[in-house]
Design an enzyme around this catalytic site. Sequence first.
Site, PDB file in Angstrom:
ATOM      1  N   MET A  23       0.854  -1.198   0.000  1.00 12.99           N
ATOM      2  CA  MET A  23       0.000   0.000   0.000  1.00 12.99           C
ATOM      3  C   MET A  23       0.887   1.244   0.000  1.00 12.99           C
ATOM      4  O   MET A  23       0.455   2.319   0.415  1.00 12.99           O
ATOM      5  CB  MET A  23      -0.930  -0.024   1.208  1.00 12.99           C
ATOM      6  CG  MET A  23      -1.894  -1.220   1.156  1.00 12.99           C
ATOM      7  SD  MET A  23      -3.413  -0.985   2.061  1.00 12.99           S
ATOM      8  CE  MET A  23      -2.788  -0.782   3.709  1.00 12.99           C
ATOM      9  N   GLY A  24       2.132   1.094  -0.438  1.00 12.66           N
ATOM     10  CA  GLY A  24       3.052   2.229  -0.483  1.00 12.66           C
ATOM     11  C   GLY A  24       3.605   2.546   0.880  1.00 12.66           C
ATOM     12  O   GLY A  24       3.591   1.699   1.786  1.00 12.66           O
ATOM     13  N   ALA A  25       4.103   3.807   1.052  1.00 14.22           N
ATOM     14  CA  ALA A  25       4.814   4.207   2.272  1.00 14.22           C
ATOM     15  C   ALA A  25       5.895   3.164   2.573  1.00 14.22           C
ATOM     16  O   ALA A  25       5.987   2.624   3.679  1.00 14.22           O
ATOM     17  CB  ALA A  25       3.838   4.374   3.446  1.00 14.22           C
ATOM     18  N   GLY A  84       5.195 -10.092   3.822  1.00  9.48           N
ATOM     19  CA  GLY A  84       5.990 -10.070   5.047  1.00  9.48           C
ATOM     20  C   GLY A  84       5.333 -10.883   6.149  1.00  9.48           C
ATOM     21  O   GLY A  84       4.111 -10.899   6.282  1.00  9.48           O
ATOM     22  N   HIS A 109       9.081   0.934   3.332  1.00  5.95           N
ATOM     23  CA  HIS A 109      10.186   0.971   4.304  1.00  5.95           C
ATOM     24  C   HIS A 109      11.075  -0.241   4.039  1.00  5.95           C
ATOM     25  O   HIS A 109      10.830  -1.016   3.086  1.00  5.95           O
ATOM     26  CB  HIS A 109       9.643   0.980   5.737  1.00  5.95           C
ATOM     27  CG  HIS A 109       8.635  -0.105   6.008  1.00  5.95           C
ATOM     28  ND1 HIS A 109       8.974  -1.445   6.047  1.00  5.95           N
ATOM     29  CD2 HIS A 109       7.300  -0.053   6.211  1.00  5.95           C
ATOM     30  CE1 HIS A 109       7.896  -2.162   6.296  1.00  5.95           C
ATOM     31  NE2 HIS A 109       6.851  -1.339   6.382  1.00  5.95           N
ATOM     32  N   ARG A 123       3.200   2.413   9.855  1.00  5.11           N
ATOM     33  CA  ARG A 123       2.548   3.144  10.949  1.00  5.11           C
ATOM     34  C   ARG A 123       3.551   3.764  11.912  1.00  5.11           C
ATOM     35  O   ARG A 123       3.196   4.670  12.675  1.00  5.11           O
ATOM     36  CB  ARG A 123       1.649   2.198  11.754  1.00  5.11           C
ATOM     37  CG  ARG A 123       0.414   1.816  10.980  1.00  5.11           C
ATOM     38  CD  ARG A 123      -0.301   0.647  11.607  1.00  5.11           C
ATOM     39  NE  ARG A 123      -1.334   0.214  10.701  1.00  5.11           N
ATOM     40  CZ  ARG A 123      -2.627   0.503  10.844  1.00  5.11           C
ATOM     41  NH1 ARG A 123      -3.031   1.190  11.878  1.00  5.11           N
ATOM     42  NH2 ARG A 123      -3.501   0.087   9.959  1.00  5.11           N
ATOM     43  N   GLY A 165      11.287  -3.087   5.270  1.00  4.17           N
ATOM     44  CA  GLY A 165      10.618  -4.390   5.192  1.00  4.17           C
ATOM     45  C   GLY A 165      10.126  -4.669   3.778  1.00  4.17           C
ATOM     46  O   GLY A 165      10.337  -5.750   3.224  1.00  4.17           O
ATOM     47  N   HIS A 166       9.480  -3.651   3.180  1.00  8.71           N
ATOM     48  CA  HIS A 166       9.016  -3.830   1.793  1.00  8.71           C
ATOM     49  C   HIS A 166      10.201  -4.083   0.866  1.00  8.71           C
ATOM     50  O   HIS A 166      10.136  -4.925  -0.035  1.00  8.71           O
ATOM     51  CB  HIS A 166       8.307  -2.564   1.287  1.00  8.71           C
ATOM     52  CG  HIS A 166       7.032  -2.232   2.006  1.00  8.71           C
ATOM     53  ND1 HIS A 166       6.890  -1.129   2.801  1.00  8.71           N
ATOM     54  CD2 HIS A 166       5.834  -2.863   2.016  1.00  8.71           C
ATOM     55  CE1 HIS A 166       5.666  -1.073   3.281  1.00  8.71           C
ATOM     56  NE2 HIS A 166       4.992  -2.117   2.819  1.00  8.71           N
TER      57      HIS A 166
END
Length: 278
Positions: free
Chosen positions: A29-31, A146, A33, A186, A35-36
């Site tokens: 969903m974008g944003a 993830g 970091h 978040r 992890g992505h």
Amino acid sequence: MILRTVEALRAQVRTWKAAGQQIGVVPTMGALHGGHLSLVRAARAECPRVIVTIFVNPRQFDNPEDLSNYPRTEAADAGQLAPLGVDAIFAPTPDQVYPPGFATTVSVGGVAEPLEGAMRPGHFDGVATVVAKLFGATLADRAYFGEKDWQQLQVVRRMVADLNLPVTVVGCPTLREASGLAMSSRNMRLSPQARAVVAPALYAAMTEAAQAIRQGQAPGTALPAARERLLRAGFEKVDYIVTRDAETLQDWSDPARPARMLAAAWLDGVRLIDNIAV
Ligand code: PAF
């Protein structure tokens, strides 16, 4: 290459398929970091073609405020993906995903029902529906998720098995900040103080409780102690901290089966979730 329509995506995917190239997809969903980015690196290592999808899926938000507060950082996301050699970003408009007249919901039972499913009604229907659509639109051979969203990963695995979807689901380990806090979009909504000082208590309390359980302490003792530790550390509320069967997310009654500890707790008005093996 940023593609906005299913038609443009399909035209591109057709050329790759015609050349016999396997496609890996990383739904996001974008944003983005770290992890992505680790999911993208895993896909890059295994698949000749990699698509990252960026779509803030309104159907999986049970709270309109959470949806409007969700960070939208597409230009920065594309900048982070550029050096990783992603072949395409699929960033559709909402009407591409949910055109007028859209009337289908994919609803997974069992594993989707407890925990996040119970606390966020409709959430996993929204996730399963959009993930099924993204699999259909990208025609991906492999899909990377993830372990941070452990229950989501099990829900997607269940859906793929139940619907015979021709995609291999790959779960990738949670990446953590140096403090132990699981990376999450978040986290940027936490105050610097809460992020640095309080939030790391979640992983610390879970690690301590999991170790105690492995050493023979009853979950009924270890888990309430972990909950108390979180509240003392400054968390406002603990939605749950439990040990469950790692695959079915039902009660962990058979010690021969793998268990997972999962938790959700509120800090600074932000709901953090985490999970670890027991
Ligand atoms: O994990 C996420 O970011 C989302 O739930 C997903 C899988 C991209 C579906 O919208």
